[in-house]
Design a protein around this motif. Structure first.
Motif, PDB file in Angstrom:
ATOM      1  N   ILE A  18      26.259  20.527 -38.382  1.00 25.02           N
ATOM      2  CA  ILE A  18      27.061  20.061 -36.973  1.00 25.02           C
ATOM      3  C   ILE A  18      27.767  18.742 -37.005  1.00 25.02           C
ATOM      4  CG2 ILE A  18      26.374  19.175 -34.821  1.00 25.02           C
ATOM      5  CD1 ILE A  18      23.816  20.827 -34.884  1.00 25.02           C
ATOM      6  N   ALA A  19      29.129  18.788 -36.893  1.00 23.84           N
ATOM      7  CA  ALA A  19      29.759  17.545 -37.202  1.00 23.84           C
ATOM      8  C   ALA A  19      29.907  16.575 -35.935  1.00 23.84           C
ATOM      9  CB  ALA A  19      31.197  17.988 -37.445  1.00 23.84           C
ATOM     10  N   PRO A  20      29.186  15.389 -36.138  1.00 27.30           N
ATOM     11  CA  PRO A  20      29.284  14.359 -35.165  1.00 27.30           C
ATOM     12  C   PRO A  20      30.589  14.175 -34.683  1.00 27.30           C
ATOM     13  CG  PRO A  20      28.566  13.394 -37.183  1.00 27.30           C
ATOM     14  CD  PRO A  20      28.668  14.766 -37.441  1.00 27.30           C
ATOM     15  N   PRO A  21      30.606  13.792 -33.279  1.00 29.96           N
ATOM     16  CA  PRO A  21      32.143  13.479 -33.028  1.00 29.96           C
ATOM     17  C   PRO A  21      32.597  12.052 -33.361  1.00 29.96           C
ATOM     18  CG  PRO A  21      30.535  13.006 -31.256  1.00 29.96           C
ATOM     19  CD  PRO A  21      29.590  13.819 -32.300  1.00 29.96           C
ATOM     20  N   VAL A  22      33.741  11.743 -33.516  1.00 31.75           N
ATOM     21  CA  VAL A  22      34.368  10.505 -33.986  1.00 31.75           C
ATOM     22  C   VAL A  22      34.543   9.697 -32.588  1.00 31.75           C
ATOM     23  CG1 VAL A  22      36.283   9.208 -35.198  1.00 31.75           C
ATOM     24  CG2 VAL A  22      35.576  11.561 -35.922  1.00 31.75           C
ATOM     25  N   ARG A  23      33.813   8.687 -32.796  1.00 34.39           N
ATOM     26  CA  ARG A  23      33.949   7.645 -31.550  1.00 34.39           C
ATOM     27  C   ARG A  23      35.142   6.607 -31.836  1.00 34.39           C
ATOM     28  NH1 ARG A  23      28.666   9.331 -31.928  1.00 34.39           N
ATOM     29  NH2 ARG A  23      27.553  10.062 -30.049  1.00 34.39           N
ATOM     30  N   ARG A  24      36.085   6.952 -31.186  1.00 29.89           N
ATOM     31  CA  ARG A  24      37.119   5.827 -31.475  1.00 29.89           C
ATOM     32  C   ARG A  24      37.032   4.355 -31.155  1.00 29.89           C
ATOM     33  NH1 ARG A  24      39.533  10.709 -30.524  1.00 29.89           N
ATOM     34  NH2 ARG A  24      41.189  11.561 -31.659  1.00 29.89           N
ATOM     35  N   LEU A  25      36.273   4.240 -30.039  1.00 31.59           N
ATOM     36  CA  LEU A  25      36.189   2.935 -29.584  1.00 31.59           C
ATOM     37  C   LEU A  25      35.324   2.388 -30.639  1.00 31.59           C
ATOM     38  CD1 LEU A  25      35.542   3.263 -25.659  1.00 31.59           C
ATOM     39  CD2 LEU A  25      37.513   2.350 -26.956  1.00 31.59           C
ATOM     40  N   VAL A  26      34.178   3.184 -31.259  1.00 26.55           N
ATOM     41  CA  VAL A  26      33.214   2.399 -32.303  1.00 26.55           C
ATOM     42  C   VAL A  26      34.197   2.062 -33.493  1.00 26.55           C
ATOM     43  CG1 VAL A  26      31.326   2.889 -33.713  1.00 26.55           C
ATOM     44  CG2 VAL A  26      31.279   3.709 -31.353  1.00 26.55           C
ATOM     45  N   VAL A  28      37.041   1.217 -33.702  1.00 25.41           N
ATOM     46  CA  VAL A  28      37.901  -0.080 -33.471  1.00 25.41           C
ATOM     47  C   VAL A  28      36.966  -1.198 -33.494  1.00 25.41           C
ATOM     48  CG1 VAL A  28      39.437  -1.327 -31.564  1.00 25.41           C
ATOM     49  CG2 VAL A  28      39.686   1.321 -32.146  1.00 25.41           C
ATOM     50  N   ALA A  29      35.642  -1.156 -32.977  1.00 25.08           N
ATOM     51  CA  ALA A  29      34.991  -2.231 -32.811  1.00 25.08           C
ATOM     52  C   ALA A  29      34.581  -2.602 -34.006  1.00 25.08           C
ATOM     53  CB  ALA A  29      33.588  -1.947 -31.817  1.00 25.08           C
ATOM     54  N   VAL A  30      34.225  -1.484 -34.915  1.00 27.57           N
ATOM     55  CA  VAL A  30      33.882  -1.838 -36.565  1.00 27.57           C
ATOM     56  C   VAL A  30      35.227  -2.658 -37.150  1.00 27.57           C
ATOM     57  CG1 VAL A  30      33.167  -0.978 -38.640  1.00 27.57           C
ATOM     58  CG2 VAL A  30      32.167  -0.148 -36.476  1.00 27.57           C
ATOM     59  N   ALA A  31      36.271  -2.335 -36.684  1.00 28.83           N
ATOM     60  CA  ALA A  31      37.314  -2.795 -37.404  1.00 28.83           C
ATOM     61  C   ALA A  31      37.652  -4.140 -36.939  1.00 28.83           C
ATOM     62  CB  ALA A  31      38.494  -2.128 -37.125  1.00 28.83           C
ATOM     63  N   ALA A  32      37.356  -4.418 -35.595  1.00 30.41           N
ATOM     64  CA  ALA A  32      37.432  -5.955 -35.204  1.00 30.41           C
ATOM     65  C   ALA A  32      36.450  -6.641 -35.929  1.00 30.41           C
ATOM     66  CB  ALA A  32      37.381  -5.809 -33.610  1.00 30.41           C
ATOM     67  N   TRP A  33      34.945  -6.363 -36.012  1.00 31.18           N
ATOM     68  CA  TRP A  33      34.142  -7.113 -36.600  1.00 31.18           C
ATOM     69  C   TRP A  33      34.388  -7.335 -37.871  1.00 31.18           C
ATOM     70  CZ3 TRP A  33      30.278 -10.015 -36.887  1.00 31.18           C
ATOM     71  CH2 TRP A  33      29.336  -9.804 -37.809  1.00 31.18           C
ATOM     72  N   ALA A 184      39.910   6.442 -36.551  1.00 25.76           N
ATOM     73  CA  ALA A 184      40.200   6.443 -34.935  1.00 25.76           C
ATOM     74  C   ALA A 184      41.195   7.523 -34.627  1.00 25.76           C
ATOM     75  CB  ALA A 184      40.172   5.299 -34.528  1.00 25.76           C
ATOM     76  N   THR A 185      42.429   7.209 -35.853  1.00 20.97           N
ATOM     77  CA  THR A 185      43.588   8.352 -35.371  1.00 20.97           C
ATOM     78  C   THR A 185      43.753   9.416 -36.366  1.00 20.97           C
ATOM     79  OG1 THR A 185      44.665   6.769 -37.093  1.00 20.97           O
ATOM     80  CG2 THR A 185      44.844   6.042 -34.762  1.00 20.97           C
ATOM     81  N   LEU A 186      43.035   9.420 -37.505  1.00 22.99           N
ATOM     82  CA  LEU A 186      43.324  10.358 -38.497  1.00 22.99           C
ATOM     83  C   LEU A 186      41.971  10.771 -39.057  1.00 22.99           C
ATOM     84  CD1 LEU A 186      46.189   9.277 -40.853  1.00 22.99           C
ATOM     85  CD2 LEU A 186      46.227  11.161 -38.913  1.00 22.99           C
ATOM     86  N   TRP A 263      22.851   0.753 -32.456  1.00 18.55           N
ATOM     87  CA  TRP A 263      24.313   0.990 -33.077  1.00 18.55           C
ATOM     88  C   TRP A 263      25.077  -0.210 -33.498  1.00 18.55           C
ATOM     89  CZ3 TRP A 263      28.631  -1.134 -30.792  1.00 18.55           C
ATOM     90  CH2 TRP A 263      28.707  -1.390 -29.446  1.00 18.55           C
ATOM     91  N   PRO A 264      24.791  -1.710 -32.699  1.00 21.80           N
ATOM     92  CA  PRO A 264      25.588  -2.604 -33.110  1.00 21.80           C
ATOM     93  C   PRO A 264      24.965  -2.927 -34.539  1.00 21.80           C
ATOM     94  CG  PRO A 264      24.699  -3.055 -30.852  1.00 21.80           C
ATOM     95  CD  PRO A 264      24.023  -1.649 -31.436  1.00 21.80           C
ATOM     96  N   VAL A 265      23.743  -2.702 -34.853  1.00 24.27           N
ATOM     97  CA  VAL A 265      23.217  -3.298 -36.189  1.00 24.27           C
ATOM     98  C   VAL A 265      23.780  -2.203 -37.286  1.00 24.27           C
ATOM     99  CG1 VAL A 265      21.128  -3.526 -37.616  1.00 24.27           C
ATOM    100  CG2 VAL A 265      21.100  -4.276 -35.109  1.00 24.27           C
ATOM    101  N   ARG A 266      23.720  -1.050 -37.018  1.00 24.90           N
ATOM    102  CA  ARG A 266      23.866  -0.181 -38.035  1.00 24.90           C
ATOM    103  C   ARG A 266      25.377   0.191 -38.331  1.00 24.90           C
ATOM    104  NH1 ARG A 266      22.229   3.581 -33.802  1.00 24.90           N
ATOM    105  NH2 ARG A 266      23.937   4.830 -33.135  1.00 24.90           N
ATOM    106  N   HIS A 267      26.497  -0.243 -37.248  1.00 25.31           N
ATOM    107  CA  HIS A 267      27.646  -0.108 -37.493  1.00 25.31           C
ATOM    108  C   HIS A 267      28.226  -1.614 -38.259  1.00 25.31           C
ATOM    109  CE1 HIS A 267      28.328   3.597 -35.699  1.00 25.31           C
ATOM    110  NE2 HIS A 267      27.933   3.288 -34.505  1.00 25.31           N
TER     111      HIS A 267
END
Length: 294
Positions: A18-26, A28-33, A184-186, A263-267
Motif C-alpha cells: 500500500i503506497a501512502p499518499p504524498v502530502r504536499r503540505l507536509v 513544504v513544511a519540512v522544506a521550510a523547517w 511535492a511536485t515529482l 507528525w511534527p516530531v517525526r518530520h
C-alpha cells in the motif's frame, strides 16, 4: 493447492504494498523547517563563536528531543541527560579549547558512554532487549550532538566561516530543501512502495546543493569553484541520504506495528539528522580540503 474455482482466503491472497499518499503540505513544511535550520546556522557561523555555539545548542536540543520522542526508550531521562550534557560540553570545547583539536569531542563521547552504561545498569527495570534499545538511543543522541558541534570548531579555523558557507551548511540545507520540494511536485517514481519519497528529489537535491556550493565559492571569493563543488557534492549526498534515512525509520516502525512520534516530531527529525550526518563530513572536507588545501 486450492481449487481455482474456490475463492482465496485472506492468507492465500497476494499482499500488495500500500503506497501512502504524498502530502504536499507536509513536504513544504519540512522544506521550510530545513530552511530555518540552514538560515540559523549560516547566520550563526558569521557571528561571534559563543553566539554560534548558543544557536547550535538549540539545534542540538531539538535533535535530542526528536530522537528520544521517536525511539521512546524505556528510560528517556538517560538519553536526554546524556544528550544535553554532551551538547553543552562539546560546544564549550569547540569555542574555548586551545589549541583547537577534536580530541575533547572524543573525550565527551567517551565520558557519555561511561555515564550511559552506568545509568543503564543501575536504572534497569527490564530485560536485555530494553537495555540494548535504551543504550542505543542514548548514544545516538550523544554522537549526534557532538557531530553538530563540529561546525562551531570549524568556524575557528582561518577562513572557516567562508568554508562553512561554501562547502557545508549551505550545500546540506539546499539539498534537503530541494529534495523535499521535489517530493511535492515529482513524487513518482518512488524510492520504495511504502515510502512517500520520490527518486527525483534525491538526485535533484544533490545536484542543486553541489551547484549552490560551487557558486557560493565564486561569490565569497573563498575556495575555488571546483573545490567548493566537490565539497558540496559530498555534503549534499550525505545530507539527502540521512534525511531519507529518517523517513525509512518512520516507515519501519509503522510496518512493525510500533508507536511513532507525533507528525511534527517525526518530520522534523529528517533535516536534523541530515545536518548531524553532514557536519562531520563538512568539517573533514572543509578543514583538510578547502581551508588547508590538502
Amino acid at each position: 493447492m486450492s481449487n481455482p474455482a474456490e475463492p482465496m482466503t485472506d492468507a492465500e491472497a497476494p499482499r500488495v504494498p500500500i503506497a501512502p499518499p504524498v502530502r504536499r503540505l507536509v513536504c513544504v513544511a519540512v522544506a521550510a523547517w530545513a530552511g530555518l535550520l540552514t538560515a540559523s546556522l549560516l547566520v550563526g557561523s558569521q557571528l561571534k563563536h559563543p553566539v554560534f555555539a548558543a544557536i547550535t545548542f538549540a539545534v542540538q536540543a531539538a535533535f535530542v528531543v526528536c530522537v528520544v520522542w521517536q525511539a521512546r526508550p524505556a528510560a528517556p531521562w538517560i538519553s536526554v541527560v546524556a544528550g544535553v550534557a554532551s551538547a553543552g560540553a562539546a560546544d564549550w570545547f569547540a569555542v574555548y579549547r586551545h589549541p583547537l583539536t577534536l580530541a575533547p569531542l572524543a573525550y565527551v563521547v567517551a565520558g557519555a558512554f561511561g555515564f550511559v552504561l552506568v545509568a543503564q545498569l543501575f536504572g534497569r527495570k527490564g530485560g536485555r532487549e530494553w537495555l540494548t534499545e535504551s543504550f542505543a538511543t542514548a548514544m545516538a543522541c550523544v554522537v549526534g550532538v557532538v557531530a553538530l558541534a563540529m561546525p562551531v570548531a570549524m568556524a575557528r579555523h582561518p577562513g572557516g566561516g567562508k568554508t562553512i558557507l561554501a562547502g557545508a551548511l549551505l550545500a546540506a540545507g539546499t539539498a534537503v530543501i530541494v529534495a523535499r520540494m521535489s517530493d511535492a511536485t515529482l513524487p513518482l517514481p518512488r524510492i520504495a512502495p511504502h515510502v512517500a519519497r520520490g527518486a527525483f528529489g534525491i538526485v535533484l537535491g544533490s545536484m542543486v546543493g553541489t551547484a549552490v556550493s560551487a557558486y557560493s565559492g565564486v561569490l565569497l571569493q573563498g575556495p575555488s569553484p571546483a573545490r567548493a563543488a566537490v565539497a558540496g557534492l559530498v555534503v549534499s549526498v550525505t545530507a539527502v541520504l540521512a534525511d531519507l534515512g529518517a523517513t525509512y525509520i518512520n516507515v519501519g516502525r509503522r510496518l512493525a506495528g510500533e508507536n511513532v512520534a507525533p507528525w511534527p516530531v517525526r518530520h522534523a527529525l529528517g533535516p536534523l539528522l541530515a545536518f548531524a550526518f553532514a557536519a562531520p563530513m563538512a568539517y573533514l572536507i572543509g578543514v583538510l580540503y578547502l581551508a588547508r588545501g590538502l
